[in-house]
Motif scaffolding. Structure first.
Motif, PDB file in Angstrom:
ATOM      1  N   GLN A  80       0.822  -1.208  -0.024  1.00 33.80           N
ATOM      2  CA  GLN A  80      -0.004   0.115   0.042  1.00 33.80           C
ATOM      3  C   GLN A  80       0.769   1.311  -0.163  1.00 33.80           C
ATOM      4  O   GLN A  80       1.848   1.503   0.746  1.00 33.80           O
ATOM      5  CB  GLN A  80      -0.947   0.106   1.353  1.00 33.80           C
ATOM      6  N   HIS A  81       0.552   2.179  -0.887  1.00 39.10           N
ATOM      7  CA  HIS A  81       1.324   3.370  -0.934  1.00 39.10           C
ATOM      8  C   HIS A  81       0.576   4.756  -1.011  1.00 39.10           C
ATOM      9  O   HIS A  81      -0.581   4.612  -1.246  1.00 39.10           O
ATOM     10  CB  HIS A  81       2.060   3.403  -2.370  1.00 39.10           C
ATOM     11  N   ASP A  82       1.174   5.628  -0.582  1.00 36.30           N
ATOM     12  CA  ASP A  82       0.187   6.970  -0.629  1.00 36.30           C
ATOM     13  C   ASP A  82      -0.362   7.210  -1.992  1.00 36.30           C
ATOM     14  O   ASP A  82       0.277   6.906  -2.733  1.00 36.30           O
ATOM     15  CB  ASP A  82       1.276   8.154  -0.181  1.00 36.30           C
ATOM     16  N   ALA A  83      -1.226   8.067  -1.987  1.00 36.69           N
ATOM     17  CA  ALA A  83      -1.785   8.453  -2.936  1.00 36.69           C
ATOM     18  C   ALA A  83      -0.870   9.161  -4.224  1.00 36.69           C
ATOM     19  O   ALA A  83       0.036   9.877  -3.883  1.00 36.69           O
ATOM     20  CB  ALA A  83      -3.047   9.610  -2.955  1.00 36.69           C
ATOM     21  N   GLY A  84      -0.862   8.564  -5.326  1.00 34.37           N
ATOM     22  CA  GLY A  84      -0.036   9.186  -6.481  1.00 34.37           C
ATOM     23  C   GLY A  84       1.342   8.258  -6.319  1.00 34.37           C
ATOM     24  O   GLY A  84       2.130   8.476  -7.300  1.00 34.37           O
ATOM     25  N   ARG A  85       1.602   7.412  -5.430  1.00 31.89           N
ATOM     26  CA  ARG A  85       2.896   6.842  -5.157  1.00 31.89           C
ATOM     27  C   ARG A  85       2.574   5.108  -5.427  1.00 31.89           C
ATOM     28  O   ARG A  85       1.505   4.775  -5.270  1.00 31.89           O
ATOM     29  CB  ARG A  85       3.456   6.824  -4.033  1.00 31.89           C
ATOM     30  N   SER A  86       3.487   4.405  -6.269  1.00 33.16           N
ATOM     31  CA  SER A  86       3.373   3.246  -6.705  1.00 33.16           C
ATOM     32  C   SER A  86       4.448   2.252  -6.864  1.00 33.16           C
ATOM     33  O   SER A  86       5.567   2.819  -6.955  1.00 33.16           O
ATOM     34  CB  SER A  86       2.342   3.020  -7.847  1.00 33.16           C
ATOM     35  N   ALA A  87       3.955   1.024  -7.024  1.00 30.86           N
ATOM     36  CA  ALA A  87       5.137  -0.031  -7.416  1.00 30.86           C
ATOM     37  C   ALA A  87       5.244   0.050  -8.873  1.00 30.86           C
ATOM     38  O   ALA A  87       4.479   1.115  -9.398  1.00 30.86           O
ATOM     39  CB  ALA A  87       4.781  -1.445  -7.164  1.00 30.86           C
ATOM     40  N   LYS A  88       6.334  -0.301  -9.451  1.00 27.72           N
ATOM     41  CA  LYS A  88       6.547   0.088 -10.876  1.00 27.72           C
ATOM     42  C   LYS A  88       7.041   1.601 -11.139  1.00 27.72           C
ATOM     43  O   LYS A  88       6.488   1.993 -12.015  1.00 27.72           O
ATOM     44  CB  LYS A  88       5.474  -0.490 -11.990  1.00 27.72           C
ATOM     45  N   TYR A  89       7.534   2.083 -10.174  1.00 25.75           N
ATOM     46  CA  TYR A  89       7.755   3.481 -10.205  1.00 25.75           C
ATOM     47  C   TYR A  89       8.708   4.016 -11.288  1.00 25.75           C
ATOM     48  O   TYR A  89       8.650   5.039 -11.847  1.00 25.75           O
ATOM     49  CB  TYR A  89       7.804   4.028  -8.738  1.00 25.75           C
ATOM     50  N   LEU A  90       9.532   2.797 -11.790  1.00 26.39           N
ATOM     51  CA  LEU A  90      10.433   3.130 -12.763  1.00 26.39           C
ATOM     52  C   LEU A  90       9.822   2.733 -14.102  1.00 26.39           C
ATOM     53  O   LEU A  90      10.009   3.410 -15.084  1.00 26.39           O
ATOM     54  CB  LEU A  90      11.840   2.618 -12.500  1.00 26.39           C
ATOM     55  N   GLU A  91       9.251   1.443 -14.077  1.00 30.01           N
ATOM     56  CA  GLU A  91       8.888   0.755 -15.325  1.00 30.01           C
ATOM     57  C   GLU A  91       7.636   1.970 -16.042  1.00 30.01           C
ATOM     58  O   GLU A  91       7.820   1.786 -17.357  1.00 30.01           O
ATOM     59  CB  GLU A  91       8.326  -0.382 -14.978  1.00 30.01           C
ATOM     60  N   ARG A  92       6.794   2.253 -15.228  1.00 27.46           N
ATOM     61  CA  ARG A  92       5.705   2.994 -15.880  1.00 27.46           C
ATOM     62  C   ARG A  92       6.302   4.228 -16.500  1.00 27.46           C
ATOM     63  O   ARG A  92       6.010   4.430 -17.760  1.00 27.46           O
ATOM     64  CB  ARG A  92       4.802   3.167 -14.753  1.00 27.46           C
ATOM     65  N   PRO A  93       7.066   4.969 -16.088  1.00 24.68           N
ATOM     66  CA  PRO A  93       7.420   6.125 -16.792  1.00 24.68           C
ATOM     67  C   PRO A  93       8.503   5.738 -17.857  1.00 24.68           C
ATOM     68  O   PRO A  93       8.320   6.488 -18.801  1.00 24.68           O
ATOM     69  CB  PRO A  93       8.254   6.849 -15.877  1.00 24.68           C
ATOM     70  N   MET A  94       9.034   4.902 -17.827  1.00 25.98           N
ATOM     71  CA  MET A  94       9.851   4.233 -18.904  1.00 25.98           C
ATOM     72  C   MET A  94       9.206   3.971 -20.006  1.00 25.98           C
ATOM     73  O   MET A  94       9.491   4.395 -20.992  1.00 25.98           O
ATOM     74  CB  MET A  94      10.720   3.043 -18.523  1.00 25.98           C
ATOM     75  N   ASN A  95       7.965   3.445 -19.620  1.00 22.39           N
ATOM     76  CA  ASN A  95       7.040   3.238 -21.080  1.00 22.39           C
ATOM     77  C   ASN A  95       6.355   4.391 -21.445  1.00 22.39           C
ATOM     78  O   ASN A  95       6.336   4.441 -22.520  1.00 22.39           O
ATOM     79  CB  ASN A  95       6.154   2.063 -20.511  1.00 22.39           C
ATOM     80  N   SER A  96       5.669   5.191 -20.816  1.00 23.65           N
ATOM     81  CA  SER A  96       4.756   6.380 -21.058  1.00 23.65           C
ATOM     82  C   SER A  96       5.827   7.575 -21.455  1.00 23.65           C
ATOM     83  O   SER A  96       5.366   8.206 -22.364  1.00 23.65           O
ATOM     84  CB  SER A  96       4.109   6.692 -19.752  1.00 23.65           C
ATOM     85  N   GLU A  97       7.082   7.747 -21.152  1.00 26.12           N
ATOM     86  CA  GLU A  97       7.652   8.771 -21.579  1.00 26.12           C
ATOM     87  C   GLU A  97       8.952   8.427 -22.516  1.00 26.12           C
ATOM     88  O   GLU A  97       9.561   9.539 -23.057  1.00 26.12           O
ATOM     89  CB  GLU A  97       8.745   9.328 -20.305  1.00 26.12           C
ATOM     90  N   GLY A  98       8.676   7.450 -23.148  1.00 21.58           N
ATOM     91  CA  GLY A  98       9.442   6.832 -24.259  1.00 21.58           C
ATOM     92  C   GLY A  98       9.465   8.154 -25.319  1.00 21.58           C
ATOM     93  O   GLY A  98      10.469   8.456 -25.929  1.00 21.58           O
ATOM     94  N   PRO A  99       8.543   8.465 -25.963  1.00 17.32           N
ATOM     95  CA  PRO A  99       8.384   9.629 -27.097  1.00 17.32           C
ATOM     96  C   PRO A  99       8.992  10.820 -26.586  1.00 17.32           C
ATOM     97  O   PRO A  99       9.764  11.255 -27.390  1.00 17.32           O
ATOM     98  CB  PRO A  99       6.969   9.630 -27.443  1.00 17.32           C
ATOM     99  N   THR A 100       8.841  11.123 -25.473  1.00 13.87           N
ATOM    100  CA  THR A 100       9.415  12.404 -24.885  1.00 13.87           C
ATOM    101  C   THR A 100      11.047  12.240 -24.829  1.00 13.87           C
ATOM    102  O   THR A 100      11.856  13.212 -25.120  1.00 13.87           O
ATOM    103  CB  THR A 100       8.942  12.861 -23.377  1.00 13.87           C
ATOM    104  N   MET A 101      11.521  11.219 -24.326  1.00 17.71           N
ATOM    105  CA  MET A 101      12.909  10.927 -24.129  1.00 17.71           C
ATOM    106  C   MET A 101      13.752  10.860 -25.618  1.00 17.71           C
ATOM    107  O   MET A 101      14.610  11.355 -25.726  1.00 17.71           O
ATOM    108  CB  MET A 101      13.167   9.645 -23.382  1.00 17.71           C
ATOM    109  N   ALA A 102      12.878  10.365 -26.601  1.00 13.84           N
ATOM    110  CA  ALA A 102      13.238  10.097 -27.925  1.00 13.84           C
ATOM    111  C   ALA A 102      13.384  11.441 -28.512  1.00 13.84           C
ATOM    112  O   ALA A 102      14.405  11.827 -29.105  1.00 13.84           O
ATOM    113  CB  ALA A 102      12.520   9.360 -28.840  1.00 13.84           C
ATOM    114  N   ALA A 103      12.759  12.176 -28.251  1.00 12.00           N
ATOM    115  CA  ALA A 103      12.556  13.883 -28.821  1.00 12.00           C
ATOM    116  C   ALA A 103      13.695  14.565 -28.273  1.00 12.00           C
ATOM    117  O   ALA A 103      14.186  15.425 -28.918  1.00 12.00           O
ATOM    118  CB  ALA A 103      11.279  14.515 -28.389  1.00 12.00           C
ATOM    119  N   LEU A 104      14.044  14.351 -26.965  1.00 15.36           N
ATOM    120  CA  LEU A 104      15.054  14.998 -26.160  1.00 15.36           C
ATOM    121  C   LEU A 104      16.432  14.383 -26.721  1.00 15.36           C
ATOM    122  O   LEU A 104      17.388  15.431 -27.019  1.00 15.36           O
ATOM    123  CB  LEU A 104      15.085  14.731 -24.703  1.00 15.36           C
ATOM    124  N   ILE A 105      16.363  13.317 -27.199  1.00 17.88           N
ATOM    125  CA  ILE A 105      18.047  13.189 -27.830  1.00 17.88           C
ATOM    126  C   ILE A 105      18.016  13.229 -29.179  1.00 17.88           C
ATOM    127  O   ILE A 105      18.895  13.909 -29.636  1.00 17.88           O
ATOM    128  CB  ILE A 105      17.947  11.323 -28.022  1.00 17.88           C
TER     129      ILE A 105
END
Length: 115
Positions: A80-105
């Motif tokens: 159980q985590h506080d609101a807005g906090r979660s497991a997969k805290y690195l995996e989720r943004p890696m999947n969702s932020e891929g296009p932004t990261m590619a655009a930065l490169i």
């Protein structure tokens, strides 16, 4: 009419490689920031342990968290985590932020090569 052209391929390749490494660092820093918004938060130790490392020669970047419980917090879906906090805290943004990261490169390379 003769046209003379000088090819500086090695120099151009070195400039592009350096720009790519800079873009990788920006992309990894972006991922770290996104993951810090999700990382489970009790005292902030886990959040503060997040780091970016870049191997410029291999053109690889990594985001890591360095506590004895970082992996368990990441993988354990029943905690159980506080609101807005979660497991997969690195995996989720890696999947969702891929296009932004590619655009930065891409932007880092484009900035260096646009003249």
């Amino acid at each position: 009419m003769a046209v003379r052209m000088e090819w500086n391929g090695k120099q151009v390749s070195a400039i592009i490689e350096e720009a790519t490494a800079d873009g990788l660092r920006l992309a990894a820093e972006h991922l770290l920031g996104a993951s810090r918004r999700l990382v489970p938060l009790e005292e902030g130790t886990l959040e503060r342990s997040g780091r970016v490392s870049v191997d410029e020669g291999a053109l690889q970047a990594a985001v890591s968290y360095d506590t004895v419980y970082a992996v368990r917090q990441h993988e354990e879906l029943t905690y159980q985590h506080d609101a807005g906090r979660s497991a997969k805290y690195l995996e989720r943004p890696m999947n969702s932020e891929g296009p932004t990261m590619a655009a930065l490169i891409a932007a880092a390379v484009r900035k260096t090569t646009a003249t």
